[in-house]
Write an enzyme that holds these catalytic residues in place. Sequence first.
Site, PDB file in Angstrom:
ATOM      1  N   ASP A 157      -1.237  -6.264  -0.563  1.00  0.00           N
ATOM      2  CA  ASP A 157      -1.380  -5.605   0.739  1.00  0.00           C
ATOM      3  C   ASP A 157      -2.830  -5.198   0.973  1.00  0.00           C
ATOM      4  O   ASP A 157      -3.422  -4.493   0.137  1.00  0.00           O
ATOM      5  CB  ASP A 157      -0.504  -4.337   0.725  1.00  0.00           C
TER       6      ASP A 157
ATOM      7  N   ASP B  48       0.832  -1.208   0.000  1.00  0.00           N
ATOM      8  CA  ASP B  48       0.000   0.000   0.000  1.00  0.00           C
ATOM      9  C   ASP B  48       0.867   1.259   0.000  1.00  0.00           C
ATOM     10  O   ASP B  48       0.359   2.372  -0.079  1.00  0.00           O
ATOM     11  CB  ASP B  48      -1.014  -0.004   1.155  1.00  0.00           C
ATOM     12  N   SER B  49       2.208   1.072   0.015  1.00  0.00           N
ATOM     13  CA  SER B  49       3.120   2.186  -0.258  1.00  0.00           C
ATOM     14  C   SER B  49       2.827   2.759  -1.638  1.00  0.00           C
ATOM     15  O   SER B  49       3.240   3.884  -1.952  1.00  0.00           O
ATOM     16  CB  SER B  49       4.586   1.728  -0.158  1.00  0.00           C
TER      17      SER B  49
ATOM     18  N   LYS C 219      -1.257  -9.448   2.825  1.00  0.00           N
ATOM     19  CA  LYS C 219      -0.551  -8.976   4.022  1.00  0.00           C
ATOM     20  C   LYS C 219      -1.464  -8.004   4.757  1.00  0.00           C
ATOM     21  O   LYS C 219      -2.221  -7.258   4.131  1.00  0.00           O
ATOM     22  CB  LYS C 219       0.753  -8.264   3.629  1.00  0.00           C
TER      23      LYS C 219
ATOM     24  N   GLU D  81       8.900  -3.986  10.681  1.00  0.00           N
ATOM     25  CA  GLU D  81       9.287  -2.675  10.141  1.00  0.00           C
ATOM     26  C   GLU D  81       9.648  -1.718  11.273  1.00  0.00           C
ATOM     27  O   GLU D  81       8.918  -1.610  12.273  1.00  0.00           O
ATOM     28  CB  GLU D  81       8.126  -2.085   9.318  1.00  0.00           C
TER      29      GLU D  81
ATOM     30  N   GLU E 231      -1.537  -5.414   8.567  1.00  0.00           N
ATOM     31  CA  GLU E 231      -0.746  -4.816   9.644  1.00  0.00           C
ATOM     32  C   GLU E 231      -1.401  -5.052  10.998  1.00  0.00           C
ATOM     33  O   GLU E 231      -2.635  -5.000  11.117  1.00  0.00           O
ATOM     34  CB  GLU E 231      -0.597  -3.305   9.408  1.00  0.00           C
TER      35      GLU E 231
HETATM   36  O1  KIV Z   1       3.469  -1.142   1.563  1.00  0.00           O
HETATM   37  C1  KIV Z   1       4.648  -1.485   1.651  1.00  0.00           C
HETATM   38  O2  KIV Z   1       5.494  -1.179   0.809  1.00  0.00           O
HETATM   39  C2  KIV Z   1       5.035  -2.267   2.826  1.00  0.00           C
HETATM   40  C3  KIV Z   1       6.478  -2.579   3.017  1.00  0.00           C
HETATM   41  C4  KIV Z   1       7.214  -1.391   3.477  1.00  0.00           C
HETATM   42  C5  KIV Z   1       6.676  -3.731   3.918  1.00  0.00           C
HETATM   43  O3  KIV Z   1       4.201  -2.619   3.599  1.00  0.00           O
END
Ligand code: KIV
Length: 287
Positions: free
Chosen positions: A87, A48-49, A116, A185, A118
């Site tokens: 994500d 989600d970056s 993934k 992280e 969090e």
């Molecule tokens: O969204 C992302 O890029 C991440 C990584 C930094 C692990 O969650």
Amino acid sequence: MAQKPTAPAVRARKVSTGSQPLVMVTAYDAPGARIADEAGVDIILVGDSLAMVVLGYEDTLQVTTADMAHHVAAVARAKPRPLIVGDLPWMSYHVSVEDTVRNAAHLIRAGASAVKLEGGAKRVPMVEAIVSAEMPVMGHIGLTPQSIHAMGGFKVQGRQADGARTLVEDALALEQAGCFSIVLEGVPDAVARMVTDAVTVPTIGIGAGRHCDGQVMVFHDLLGLQDQLVPKFVRRYATLKSDSVAAMAAYADDVRNGAFPSEDESYHLTDEVAALLGLYGGGTKTA
Ligand code: KIV
């Protein structure tokens, strides 16, 4: 990893049992996926970056499951060899278990082989529900960017003894709930080591030092495609932003001074057709 990595194959990759460290990078589109594939990484995270490095938002809270699915699908269309992890964005696994499973399935249907999310122990019901619907889950604890407001900013976590112990408990809870790996992280390296030693699933670090079972880096950070912010844990392996600016400026110069396009970069009529059209004053050009 010679064959296509799967979640169970990744789950077995502990450095303490002789495995090579896992290599994960983010990617958000088909060209990025091809680069990661040809570089031989193990896992592509469609993170989600995306919100910050591609879509220009100031934090990760702005992307939706539909946004994530759009980019997971773009990555999947390249048919890369690495495992694709999608994500789950903020609010896609916070409302109800049913909603969570549906959103995870959305990313799997878009082409991810795992998702993934969090958070630690409090996410156990969501992790269990996704896993029992046959979708592998990667955990993510420590500095979790979706908690930016709750954490009071992007701050290293687990600096105090209580916080460090909570991270170990969170990792154990995620492992118990069925996560096949856990991203760590923004935690001190000694805490990452404690967590890595405590769980049997691999840990994948970002800003977590060298004692993890693997590392992850954001595509644009690794390749120097963005230069606004360089966190301490980023190592740049290329300077594509400045190289791209220089290349585009050279193109602009060539267009402005008539050096582009050249004869060789243009299509031409045959002499016969040129003559019929009365062009080229005698027809010296060829196709
Ligand atoms: O969204 C992302 O890029 C991440 C990584 C930094 C692990 O969650």
